[in-house]
Design a protein around this motif. Structure first.
Motif, mmCIF file in Angstrom:
data_model
loop_
_atom_site.group_PDB
_atom_site.id
_atom_site.type_symbol
_atom_site.label_atom_id
_atom_site.label_comp_id
_atom_site.label_asym_id
_atom_site.label_seq_id
_atom_site.Cartn_x
_atom_site.Cartn_y
_atom_site.Cartn_z
ATOM 1 N N THR A 112 0.838 -1.195 0.000
ATOM 2 C CA THR A 112 0.000 0.000 0.000
ATOM 3 C C THR A 112 0.875 1.247 0.000
ATOM 4 O O THR A 112 2.026 1.211 0.442
ATOM 5 C CB THR A 112 -0.931 0.049 1.231
ATOM 6 N N GLU A 113 0.306 2.342 -0.506
ATOM 7 C CA GLU A 113 0.998 3.627 -0.524
ATOM 8 C C GLU A 113 0.077 4.703 0.036
ATOM 9 O O GLU A 113 -1.152 4.594 -0.053
ATOM 10 C CB GLU A 113 1.419 3.977 -1.958
ATOM 11 N N PRO A 114 0.647 5.755 0.652
ATOM 12 C CA PRO A 114 -0.169 6.786 1.297
ATOM 13 C C PRO A 114 -0.813 7.758 0.307
ATOM 14 O O PRO A 114 -0.194 8.171 -0.671
ATOM 15 C CB PRO A 114 0.839 7.517 2.186
ATOM 16 N N VAL A 115 -2.068 8.086 0.581
ATOM 17 C CA VAL A 115 -2.781 9.144 -0.142
ATOM 18 C C VAL A 115 -3.574 9.910 0.904
ATOM 19 O O VAL A 115 -4.590 9.427 1.399
ATOM 20 C CB VAL A 115 -3.726 8.588 -1.224
ATOM 21 N N GLY A 116 -3.103 11.089 1.253
ATOM 22 C CA GLY A 116 -3.777 11.858 2.292
ATOM 23 C C GLY A 116 -3.748 11.136 3.619
ATOM 24 O O GLY A 116 -2.679 10.805 4.150
ATOM 25 N N LEU A 117 -4.933 10.840 4.157
ATOM 26 C CA LEU A 117 -5.062 10.151 5.440
ATOM 27 C C LEU A 117 -5.360 8.667 5.251
ATOM 28 O O LEU A 117 -5.708 7.985 6.211
ATOM 29 C CB LEU A 117 -6.176 10.804 6.271
ATOM 30 N N ASP A 118 -5.219 8.181 4.029
ATOM 31 C CA ASP A 118 -5.515 6.788 3.706
ATOM 32 C C ASP A 118 -4.284 6.084 3.153
ATOM 33 O O ASP A 118 -3.292 6.714 2.782
ATOM 34 C CB ASP A 118 -6.634 6.700 2.661
ATOM 35 N N MET A 119 -4.391 4.759 3.069
ATOM 36 C CA MET A 119 -3.429 3.946 2.336
ATOM 37 C C MET A 119 -4.187 3.318 1.171
ATOM 38 O O MET A 119 -5.353 2.936 1.314
ATOM 39 C CB MET A 119 -2.830 2.854 3.224
ATOM 40 N N VAL A 120 -3.534 3.205 0.023
ATOM 41 C CA VAL A 120 -4.165 2.644 -1.174
ATOM 42 C C VAL A 120 -3.429 1.377 -1.591
ATOM 43 O O VAL A 120 -2.195 1.363 -1.667
ATOM 44 C CB VAL A 120 -4.147 3.656 -2.338
ATOM 45 N N TYR A 121 -4.188 0.314 -1.852
ATOM 46 C CA TYR A 121 -3.597 -0.929 -2.339
ATOM 47 C C TYR A 121 -3.071 -0.720 -3.758
ATOM 48 O O TYR A 121 -3.824 -0.323 -4.647
ATOM 49 C CB TYR A 121 -4.639 -2.048 -2.371
ATOM 50 N N VAL A 122 -1.772 -1.007 -3.963
ATOM 51 C CA VAL A 122 -1.190 -0.870 -5.305
ATOM 52 C C VAL A 122 -0.675 -2.203 -5.846
ATOM 53 O O VAL A 122 -0.402 -2.322 -7.048
ATOM 54 C CB VAL A 122 -0.061 0.182 -5.336
ATOM 55 N N ALA A 123 -0.507 -3.201 -4.994
ATOM 56 C CA ALA A 123 -0.085 -4.530 -5.452
ATOM 57 C C ALA A 123 -0.528 -5.561 -4.431
ATOM 58 O O ALA A 123 -0.666 -5.265 -3.236
ATOM 59 C CB ALA A 123 1.432 -4.593 -5.641
ATOM 60 N N GLN A 124 -0.729 -6.791 -4.913
ATOM 61 C CA GLN A 124 -1.244 -7.845 -4.041
ATOM 62 C C GLN A 124 -0.847 -9.204 -4.605
ATOM 63 O O GLN A 124 -1.036 -9.470 -5.786
ATOM 64 C CB GLN A 124 -2.769 -7.721 -3.966
ATOM 65 N N LEU A 125 -0.253 -10.050 -3.754
ATOM 66 C CA LEU A 125 0.081 -11.420 -4.115
ATOM 67 C C LEU A 125 -0.800 -12.337 -3.291
ATOM 68 O O LEU A 125 -0.629 -12.463 -2.078
ATOM 69 C CB LEU A 125 1.554 -11.705 -3.840
ATOM 70 N N MET A 126 -1.777 -12.977 -3.934
ATOM 71 C CA MET A 126 -2.766 -13.773 -3.217
ATOM 72 C C MET A 126 -2.338 -15.234 -3.119
ATOM 73 O O MET A 126 -1.593 -15.742 -3.952
ATOM 74 C CB MET A 126 -4.127 -13.672 -3.898
ATOM 75 N N THR A 127 -2.831 -15.892 -2.074
ATOM 76 C CA THR A 127 -2.623 -17.327 -1.922
ATOM 77 C C THR A 127 -3.937 -18.035 -2.226
ATOM 78 O O THR A 127 -4.972 -17.398 -2.439
ATOM 79 C CB THR A 127 -2.176 -17.676 -0.489
ATOM 80 N N ALA A 128 -3.894 -19.353 -2.208
ATOM 81 C CA ALA A 128 -5.095 -20.143 -2.510
ATOM 82 C C ALA A 128 -6.043 -20.225 -1.322
ATOM 83 O O ALA A 128 -7.185 -20.672 -1.463
ATOM 84 C CB ALA A 128 -4.696 -21.548 -2.951
#
Length: 260
Positions: A112-128
């Motif tokens: 995640t990366e910061p945007v204002g007072l939030d964090m935004v998901y920018v990448a995700q590695l999922m499991t089964a």
């Protein structure tokens, strides 16, 4: 407020601002909107909203449902977000380490990366393994009640952390959500000594978080990495003991690899 800050900005484009406000008005709650609803949500007059949505429709970012005649976003809007992801130098650097974290932990690894007072998901590695809460790339989550947000805040000076918590709407998302700014501040400070921050069902029921900050070579935080162990598979104590070190190691490896 100073006189300088009260002066109108001659370079500020209000038409562009209105266009972005219309695009942001659509969300999971407002999947389709009428012209009147768009005007109400954006604070525009109906005529201004009509001109703005007509322009967006001509450009292909909005269309009108053939049966209901309600406006909706088109997939073309995703081009804007994708262009950011494609240009973000942190994502390709972090991806192999996120993959290692997902494999080692057995849980989905997130960047995640910061945007204002939030964090935004920018990448995700999922499991089964089953994930109780869907948190797709592009989703925003508040800093105050999440592990990634608290991890990011832990890198900032105390005065700035308190100011950001003071500016946040400390809403009780679940019965477990901390809404006392001082109690949240203490969690942020604790992250500095152990290297990771936690969230125990404060944003979503059944969903926890263990996150660590990513810093560049100047020591400035640029994001955070976290895993979200579900309460059905983990206790918080187990997650801290087993996942905490893995998350810290992942964040440290990414931090060491970036050059900006």
């Amino acid at each position: 407020m100073s006189t300088e800050s009260q002066r109108p900005d001659p370079l500020f484009n209000q038409s562009l601002e209105k266009g972005l406000e219309v695009l942001r008005a659509f969300n999971a709650v407002h999947r389709t909107l009428t012209l009147a609803e768009l005007a109400e949500l954006t604070g525009m007059t109906k005529s201004s909203a009509q001109r703005t949505v007509h322009t967006l429709e001509r450009l292909g970012y909005v269309d009108k449902h053939p049966q209901t005649r309600r406006f909706r976003l088109t997939p073309k809007v995703m081009e804007i977000g994708y262009n950011y992801l494609a240009a973000d130098a942190l994502i390709p650097v972090a991806s192999p380490y996120l993959s290692q974290l997902a494999n080692a932990s057995g849980e989905t690894a997130n960047l995640t990366e910061p945007v204002g007072l939030d964090m935004v998901y920018v990448a995700q590695l999922m499991t089964a393994k089953h994930v109780p809460v869907l948190t797709p790339v592009g989703m925003r989550i508040p800093m105050y009640c999440t592990s990634s947000g608290r991890a990011y805040l832990s890198t900032l000076p105390d005065e700035q952390v308190r100011a950001m918590l003071g500016a946040s709407a400390l809403v009780r998302r679940t019965p477990a959500t901390l809404t006392d700014a001082e109690a949240i501040f203490e969690r942020v400070v604790a992250c500095r000594s152990v290297g990771y921050a936690c969230n125990e069902e404060e944003l979503f029921l059944g969903d926890m978080g263990v996150g660590a900050p990513i810093v560049n070579n100047r020591g400035v935080a640029v994001g955070a990495v976290h895993v979200s162990p579900p309460a059905s598979r983990w206790t918080m104590a187990e997650a801290q003991k087993k996942l905490g070190p893995l998350v810290v190691e992942c964040a440290w490896a990414i931090s060491r690899s970036i050059g900006h």
